[in-house]
Scaffold this motif. Structure first.
Motif, PDB file in Angstrom:
ATOM      1  N   ASN A 159      45.652  -6.724  34.041  1.00  0.00           N
ATOM      2  CA  ASN A 159      45.648  -6.378  35.682  1.00  0.00           C
ATOM      3  C   ASN A 159      44.099  -7.376  36.102  1.00  0.00           C
ATOM      4  N   LEU A 218      42.624  -8.130  38.819  1.00  0.00           N
ATOM      5  CA  LEU A 218      41.621  -7.644  40.175  1.00  0.00           C
ATOM      6  C   LEU A 218      40.415  -7.963  40.467  1.00  0.00           C
ATOM      7  N   TRP A 260      45.621   4.476  41.718  1.00  0.00           N
ATOM      8  CA  TRP A 260      46.579   3.026  40.622  1.00  0.00           C
ATOM      9  C   TRP A 260      47.121   4.087  40.161  1.00  0.00           C
ATOM     10  N   TYR A 261      48.333   2.956  39.955  1.00  0.00           N
ATOM     11  CA  TYR A 261      49.135   3.467  39.480  1.00  0.00           C
ATOM     12  C   TYR A 261      50.436   2.055  38.047  1.00  0.00           C
ATOM     13  N   SER A 262      50.174   3.015  37.171  1.00  0.00           N
ATOM     14  CA  SER A 262      50.867   1.581  35.681  1.00  0.00           C
ATOM     15  C   SER A 262      51.981   0.688  36.466  1.00  0.00           C
ATOM     16  N   GLU A 310      29.277  -6.129  39.125  1.00  0.00           N
ATOM     17  CA  GLU A 310      29.074  -7.641  39.470  1.00  0.00           C
ATOM     18  C   GLU A 310      28.794  -7.726  40.652  1.00  0.00           C
ATOM     19  N   PRO A 311      28.538  -8.745  41.576  1.00  0.00           N
ATOM     20  CA  PRO A 311      27.791  -8.867  42.360  1.00  0.00           C
ATOM     21  C   PRO A 311      29.062  -8.782  43.964  1.00  0.00           C
ATOM     22  N   SER A 312      29.814  -8.661  43.877  1.00  0.00           N
ATOM     23  CA  SER A 312      31.223  -8.443  44.327  1.00  0.00           C
ATOM     24  C   SER A 312      31.206  -6.315  44.080  1.00  0.00           C
ATOM     25  N   PHE A 334      33.306  -2.758  39.339  1.00  0.00           N
ATOM     26  CA  PHE A 334      35.033  -2.494  38.668  1.00  0.00           C
ATOM     27  C   PHE A 334      35.103  -1.372  37.519  1.00  0.00           C
ATOM     28  N   PHE A 366      36.655  -0.802  34.323  1.00  0.00           N
ATOM     29  CA  PHE A 366      37.963  -1.309  33.420  1.00  0.00           C
ATOM     30  C   PHE A 366      38.126  -0.893  32.365  1.00  0.00           C
ATOM     31  N   ILE A 367      39.962  -1.020  32.200  1.00  0.00           N
ATOM     32  CA  ILE A 367      40.530  -0.540  31.723  1.00  0.00           C
ATOM     33  C   ILE A 367      40.997  -0.970  30.281  1.00  0.00           C
ATOM     34  N   ILE A 384      45.477  -3.647  30.371  1.00  0.00           N
ATOM     35  CA  ILE A 384      44.385  -4.497  29.777  1.00  0.00           C
ATOM     36  C   ILE A 384      43.885  -4.625  30.838  1.00  0.00           C
ATOM     37  N   GLY A 385      42.284  -4.857  31.849  1.00  0.00           N
ATOM     38  CA  GLY A 385      41.976  -5.104  32.994  1.00  0.00           C
ATOM     39  C   GLY A 385      41.244  -4.255  33.826  1.00  0.00           C
ATOM     40  N   TYR A 386      40.476  -5.605  35.452  1.00  0.00           N
ATOM     41  CA  TYR A 386      40.163  -4.584  36.080  1.00  0.00           C
ATOM     42  C   TYR A 386      41.160  -3.449  36.878  1.00  0.00           C
ATOM     43  N   ILE A 387      41.023  -2.833  37.359  1.00  0.00           N
ATOM     44  CA  ILE A 387      42.153  -2.125  38.400  1.00  0.00           C
ATOM     45  C   ILE A 387      41.379  -1.963  39.803  1.00  0.00           C
ATOM     46  N   MET A 388      39.977  -1.331  39.676  1.00  0.00           N
ATOM     47  CA  MET A 388      39.354  -0.700  41.353  1.00  0.00           C
ATOM     48  C   MET A 388      38.377  -1.177  41.300  1.00  0.00           C
ATOM     49  N   ARG A 389      37.682  -1.772  42.756  1.00  0.00           N
ATOM     50  CA  ARG A 389      37.065  -1.734  43.097  1.00  0.00           C
ATOM     51  C   ARG A 389      35.813  -0.943  43.703  1.00  0.00           C
TER      52      ARG A 389
END
Lengths: 207, 139
Positions: A174, A176, B9-11, B108-110, B113, B115-116, B130-135
């Motif tokens: 992901n 994002l 969020w959905y896979s 983060e500045p933005s 987030f 991370f999963i 893996i990775g960022y899914i929501m802000r």
């Protein structure tokens, strides 16, 4: 941010010179349906790296039944493109009627006769395709900032992969908010200590 | 005083039309309810206090098996607890297998987030996320 800088690093123990395939799923279609091998990393030896870009924009193109291919047009979410017969022949043009969903891009066959194929490209490489669109039909594309990555043999860039191949690619990354990151592959190798291939994100930078 | 905001969020293997007739019935759903402090000035964003996460696994149960927990500290790894009931049907585990999967929130500045990093799915076909899914920000 126009593109995410990704850097594949091979820290595996692989001794088979395996290919690594990366693709995206068109979420306007059902999962496990056909997908296109967007990027195939080949001959990336142990501790080698392979940088590549993932642009946020993608392009659409269409081909008609005469074998003509239109130029690739950059598409933004919510836009629709019409394939129609002009005085010069078949052309693809941004439609004045937007896509049904603001998150999707549509390619419509507005020809009176003849099927078309609609294709999506990211960074110049084929990303998705919808074939055999009869007049009046449309292709719908929607991509989330996610890539699938896995080790698959005998796949080349642009190949259409069936569900049997897709089911071998089990890692979803992901992206994002990411501006750059390393994708590190580990595992593999010969002998009894061999483990399955695994992928991880490292050195992540975010905007 | 606080206010909340929901995100889902959905896979990638999520089927929106209908569930499968046999396992895996569907993919994974993550519901995040973020709680913010309210401020007297509506123009000033409130501070993010916590995020309640509900991870629902539909692999072996058509109605889903859920694990619910709260995260609040940035940069810290949180283990995804196995549900008290039906935990054999809850397939979320660490990417190395065995232990629980993990999440963390990163500032983060933005924005902040989520991370999963975990595996889930059929034993014969584990999927990795893996990775960022929501802000998380206040609109």
């Amino acid at each position: 941010m126009n593109a995410i800088k990704l850097n594949f690093i091979n820290r595996s123990n692989d001794m088979n010179n395996s290919n690594v395939v990366i693709f995206q799923q068109n979420v306007a279609e059902n999962f496990d349906e056909l997908a296109v091998a967007w990027k195939v990393i080949q001959n990336c030896g142990r501790l080698d790296n392979h940088p590549f870009l993932y642009s946020m924009n993608f392009q659409v193109s269409a081909s008609d039944s005469y074998g003509n291919y239109t130029p690739q047009l950059t598409a933004y979410d919510g836009q629709a493109f019409d394939m129609f017969k002009s005085t010069s022949g078949d052309i693809l043009q941004l439609s004045t009627t937007p896509a049904t969903s603001p998150y999707q891009v549509e390619v419509r066959n507005e020809l009176s006769l003849g099927a078309i194929n609609a294709s999506c490209f990211r960074d110049g490489k084929l990303l998705a395709v919808k074939t055999g669109l009869a007049p009046g039909q449309k292709a719908v594309f929607e991509f989330r900032p996610r890539i699938y990555i896995g080790v698959v043999s005998q796949v080349e860039e642009g190949d259409i992969m069936n569900s049997a191949i897709i089911s071998q690619v089990n890692t979803e990354i992901n992206l994002l908010g990411i501006t750059s990151a390393d994708i590190v592959m580990t595992g593999g190798g010969p002998g009894t200590s061999s483990t399955e291939f695994s992928f991880a994100l490292e050195n992540i930078n975010k905007g | 005083m606080s206010n909340t905001k929901e995100q889902v969020w959905y896979s990638g293997d999520w089927k929106t039309s209908r569930s499968n007739l046999f396992p895996p019935y569907n993919g994974l759903k993550i519901l995040a309810v973020s709680t913010y402090e309210t401020t007297e000035n509506p123009l000033i964003k409130g501070k993010l206090m916590s995020i309640d996460l509900t991870i629902t696994d539909f692999t072996y149960d058509v109605n889903g098996i859920s694990s619910t927990f709260t995260v609040s500290k940035t940069g810290m790894w949180y283990e995804i607890p196995f549900p008290m009931n039906d935990n054999k049907k809850f397939t979320v585990s660490s990417v190395n297998g065995g232990g629980p999967g993990v999440v963390r929130i990163v500032e983060e500045p933005s924005g902040i987030f989520l991370f999963i990093q975990f595996r889930y799915g059929l034993e014969s076909m584990k999927r990795e996320e893996i990775g960022y899914i929501m802000r998380f920000t206040l609109e």
